[in-house]
Scaffold this motif. Structure first.
Motif, PDB file in Angstrom:
ATOM      1  N   LYS A 120       0.849  -1.193   0.000  1.00 49.43           N
ATOM      2  CA  LYS A 120       0.000   0.000   0.000  1.00 49.43           C
ATOM      3  C   LYS A 120       0.885   1.243   0.000  1.00 49.43           C
ATOM      4  O   LYS A 120       1.741   1.413   0.848  1.00 49.43           O
ATOM      5  N   TYR A 121       0.704   2.087  -0.976  1.00 46.06           N
ATOM      6  CA  TYR A 121       1.480   3.314  -1.091  1.00 46.06           C
ATOM      7  C   TYR A 121       0.706   4.466  -0.462  1.00 46.06           C
ATOM      8  O   TYR A 121      -0.507   4.535  -0.564  1.00 46.06           O
ATOM      9  N   ASN A 122       1.424   5.358   0.169  1.00 45.33           N
ATOM     10  CA  ASN A 122       0.820   6.496   0.846  1.00 45.33           C
ATOM     11  C   ASN A 122       1.321   7.782   0.193  1.00 45.33           C
ATOM     12  O   ASN A 122       2.048   8.550   0.806  1.00 45.33           O
ATOM     13  N   PHE A 123       0.948   8.006  -1.039  1.00 40.02           N
ATOM     14  CA  PHE A 123       1.405   9.184  -1.770  1.00 40.02           C
ATOM     15  C   PHE A 123       0.558  10.397  -1.416  1.00 40.02           C
ATOM     16  O   PHE A 123      -0.641  10.288  -1.185  1.00 40.02           O
ATOM     17  N   LYS A 124       1.207  11.554  -1.388  1.00 41.48           N
ATOM     18  CA  LYS A 124       0.527  12.824  -1.152  1.00 41.48           C
ATOM     19  C   LYS A 124       0.869  13.784  -2.275  1.00 41.48           C
ATOM     20  O   LYS A 124       1.943  13.728  -2.849  1.00 41.48           O
ATOM     21  N   GLU A 125      -0.062  14.668  -2.594  1.00 49.01           N
ATOM     22  CA  GLU A 125       0.180  15.698  -3.607  1.00 49.01           C
ATOM     23  C   GLU A 125       0.394  17.018  -2.893  1.00 49.01           C
ATOM     24  O   GLU A 125      -0.418  17.429  -2.074  1.00 49.01           O
ATOM     25  N   ILE A 126       1.518  17.669  -3.183  1.00 49.49           N
ATOM     26  CA  ILE A 126       1.820  18.964  -2.576  1.00 49.49           C
ATOM     27  C   ILE A 126       2.133  19.972  -3.679  1.00 49.49           C
ATOM     28  O   ILE A 126       2.401  19.599  -4.818  1.00 49.49           O
ATOM     29  N   ASP A 127       2.101  21.227  -3.301  1.00 46.94           N
ATOM     30  CA  ASP A 127       2.378  22.319  -4.232  1.00 46.94           C
ATOM     31  C   ASP A 127       3.608  23.069  -3.739  1.00 46.94           C
ATOM     32  O   ASP A 127       3.637  23.545  -2.609  1.00 46.94           O
ATOM     33  N   VAL A 128       4.649  23.133  -4.574  1.00 46.15           N
ATOM     34  CA  VAL A 128       5.883  23.852  -4.239  1.00 46.15           C
ATOM     35  C   VAL A 128       6.095  24.930  -5.291  1.00 46.15           C
ATOM     36  O   VAL A 128       6.378  24.624  -6.446  1.00 46.15           O
ATOM     37  N   ASP A 129       5.915  26.170  -4.898  1.00 46.16           N
ATOM     38  CA  ASP A 129       6.080  27.312  -5.815  1.00 46.16           C
ATOM     39  C   ASP A 129       5.262  27.152  -7.096  1.00 46.16           C
ATOM     40  O   ASP A 129       5.734  27.438  -8.193  1.00 46.16           O
ATOM     41  N   GLY A 130       4.035  26.670  -6.963  1.00 42.45           N
ATOM     42  CA  GLY A 130       3.153  26.507  -8.115  1.00 42.45           C
ATOM     43  C   GLY A 130       3.390  25.239  -8.919  1.00 42.45           C
ATOM     44  O   GLY A 130       2.762  25.037  -9.949  1.00 42.45           O
ATOM     45  N   ILE A 131       4.277  24.377  -8.466  1.00 39.79           N
ATOM     46  CA  ILE A 131       4.576  23.120  -9.156  1.00 39.79           C
ATOM     47  C   ILE A 131       4.030  21.971  -8.314  1.00 39.79           C
ATOM     48  O   ILE A 131       4.325  21.883  -7.119  1.00 39.79           O
TER      49      ILE A 131
END
Length: 70
Positions: free
Chosen positions: A19-30
């Protein structure tokens, strides 16, 4: 699905049930997809951007460990 390979089945299917625990984050609009390592660090898994220059930034390359700053 058929898979023709000379590799043993154990190698091909290794980790399929993880089971993967991926998160989506925003770094300087990327947008980055990261895998959290601990409370303050994460490993970059994927970079999501329409700007080709973002992919040339070595600080955002997959596999790089980043520190979360609050």
């Amino acid at each position: 699905m058929l898979l023709y390979t000379a590799m043993p089945l154990e190698l091909v299917l290794d980790g399929i049930d993880r089971k993967y625990n991926f998160k989506e984050i925003d770094v300087d609009g990327i947008k980055l997809i990261i895998e959290p390592i601990d409370i303050n660090h994460g490993k970059i898994v994927r970079l999501i951007s329409t700007n080709p220059q973002d992919y040339l930034n070595s600080e955002l390359s997959p596999g790089k460990i980043i520190e979360f700053k609050m």
